[in-house]
Design an enzyme around this catalytic site. Structure first.
Site, PDB file in Angstrom:
ATOM      1  N   GLY A  67     -41.763 -40.420 -17.329  1.00 61.13           N
ATOM      2  CA  GLY A  67     -40.551 -41.026 -16.729  1.00 61.13           C
ATOM      3  C   GLY A  67     -39.895 -40.194 -15.846  1.00 61.13           C
ATOM      4  CD  GLU A  68     -36.482 -38.376 -12.625  1.00 60.00           C
ATOM      5  OE1 GLU A  68     -37.391 -39.036 -11.941  1.00 60.00           O
ATOM      6  OE2 GLU A  68     -36.171 -37.194 -12.486  1.00 60.00           O
ATOM      7  CB  CYS A 126     -45.860 -37.007 -15.985  1.00 61.39           C
ATOM      8  SG  CYS A 126     -45.497 -36.969 -14.250  1.00 61.39           S
ATOM      9  NE  ARG A 165     -37.641 -32.816 -11.958  1.00 62.07           N
ATOM     10  CZ  ARG A 165     -36.878 -33.349 -11.273  1.00 62.07           C
ATOM     11  NH1 ARG A 165     -35.807 -32.626 -10.615  1.00 62.07           N
ATOM     12  NH2 ARG A 165     -36.511 -34.960 -11.210  1.00 62.07           N
ATOM     13  CB  ILE A 219     -46.941 -41.400 -11.316  1.00 60.56           C
ATOM     14  CG1 ILE A 219     -48.181 -42.149 -11.532  1.00 60.56           C
ATOM     15  CG2 ILE A 219     -45.792 -42.097 -10.566  1.00 60.56           C
ATOM     16  CD1 ILE A 219     -47.589 -43.259 -12.608  1.00 60.56           C
ATOM     17  CG  HIS A 266     -48.393 -40.625 -16.413  1.00 60.75           C
ATOM     18  ND1 HIS A 266     -47.659 -40.866 -17.013  1.00 60.75           N
ATOM     19  CD2 HIS A 266     -48.475 -40.382 -15.118  1.00 60.75           C
ATOM     20  CE1 HIS A 266     -46.633 -40.619 -16.257  1.00 60.75           C
ATOM     21  NE2 HIS A 266     -47.141 -40.078 -14.981  1.00 60.75           N
ATOM     22  CD  GLU A 322     -48.787 -41.894 -20.473  1.00 64.82           C
ATOM     23  OE1 GLU A 322     -49.738 -40.955 -20.768  1.00 64.82           O
ATOM     24  OE2 GLU A 322     -47.775 -41.576 -19.598  1.00 64.82           O
TER      25      GLU A 322
END
Ligand code: GLN
Length: 196
Positions: free
Chosen positions: A46-47, A78, A107, A133, A173, A175
């Site tokens: 996510g962020e 991530c 990052r 991503i 990821h 997932e």
């Protein structure tokens, strides 16, 4: 095991599905009482700035740090990798992490041109198709951290999966691919490992 997935922001639903598919009870964690119920925790993609900010708002920052210190197994993908890093490069001003893994994570490391990409990589002798991503990479690790997978770019070889005791982090990821092998590695090997 009761697997908690931090559900403040990001792709927590996919991790809940992965944990259930691997045969575990999967619970969302948004409150300290919910954290107290789980045996292990997953930090989703996510962020990382948003998740850290919300963790403070929801009074989870210190309780998660305390559980990490006392040996709770945690897997971060991530943004979750960034949140497990003791040190970050290119964070936003004052960006906080839970920490736990003695590593420096950069990052958005792969940069604009390869903002998002897919790559086959070797994860502990297993060939994985990995989805990245706006991913971080691991810039430097302490002596107790094991590098489990790396990718090569024009700038060299970069660690994208690491483990320190009961803590696991991947830049990619799993997932999102329906491949449960990284999750199973976490449940079967990392969760039962020694604290380092
Ligand atoms: N770039 C994001 C961050 O800094 C991580 C991206 C992701 O989780 N897919 O938090």
């Amino acid at each position: 095991m009761k697997i908690g997935v931090l559900a403040l922001q990001g792709d927590f639903r996919e991790h809940l599905v992965a944990a259930k598919s691997a045969g575990h009870a999967a619970l969302t964690v948004r409150r300290p009482e919910e954290l107290a119920e789980v045996d292990a925790l997953i930090l989703p993609g996510g962020e990382s700035t948003t998740i850290a900010h919300l963790a403070n708002t929801f009074n989870l920052m210190q309780p998660i740090r305390d559980r990490i210190k006392s040996g709770m197994p945690v897997y971060g993908s991530c943004a979750g990798m960034i949140l497990l890093a003791d040190r970050i490069i290119d964070g936003s001003d004052g960006q906080e992490t839970f920490g736990g893994i003695d590593m420096t994570v950069r990052r958005n490391a792969f940069g604009r041109q390869v903002d998002s990409f897919e790559s086959d990589l070797d994860f502990q002798g297993v060939n994985l198709h990995a989805v990245f991503i706006r991913a971080p990479w691991v810039e430097e690790v302490g002596a107790t951290v094991e590098v489990l997978a790396s990718v090569k770019t024009a700038r060299g070889s970069h660690a994208v999966a690491v483990r320190q005791g009961r803590l696991l982090a991947t830049s990619f990821h799993p997932e999102l691919t329906g491949d449960l092998r990284v999750h199973r590695y976490f449940f079967d090997q990392v969760c039962t490992g020694a604290i380092k």
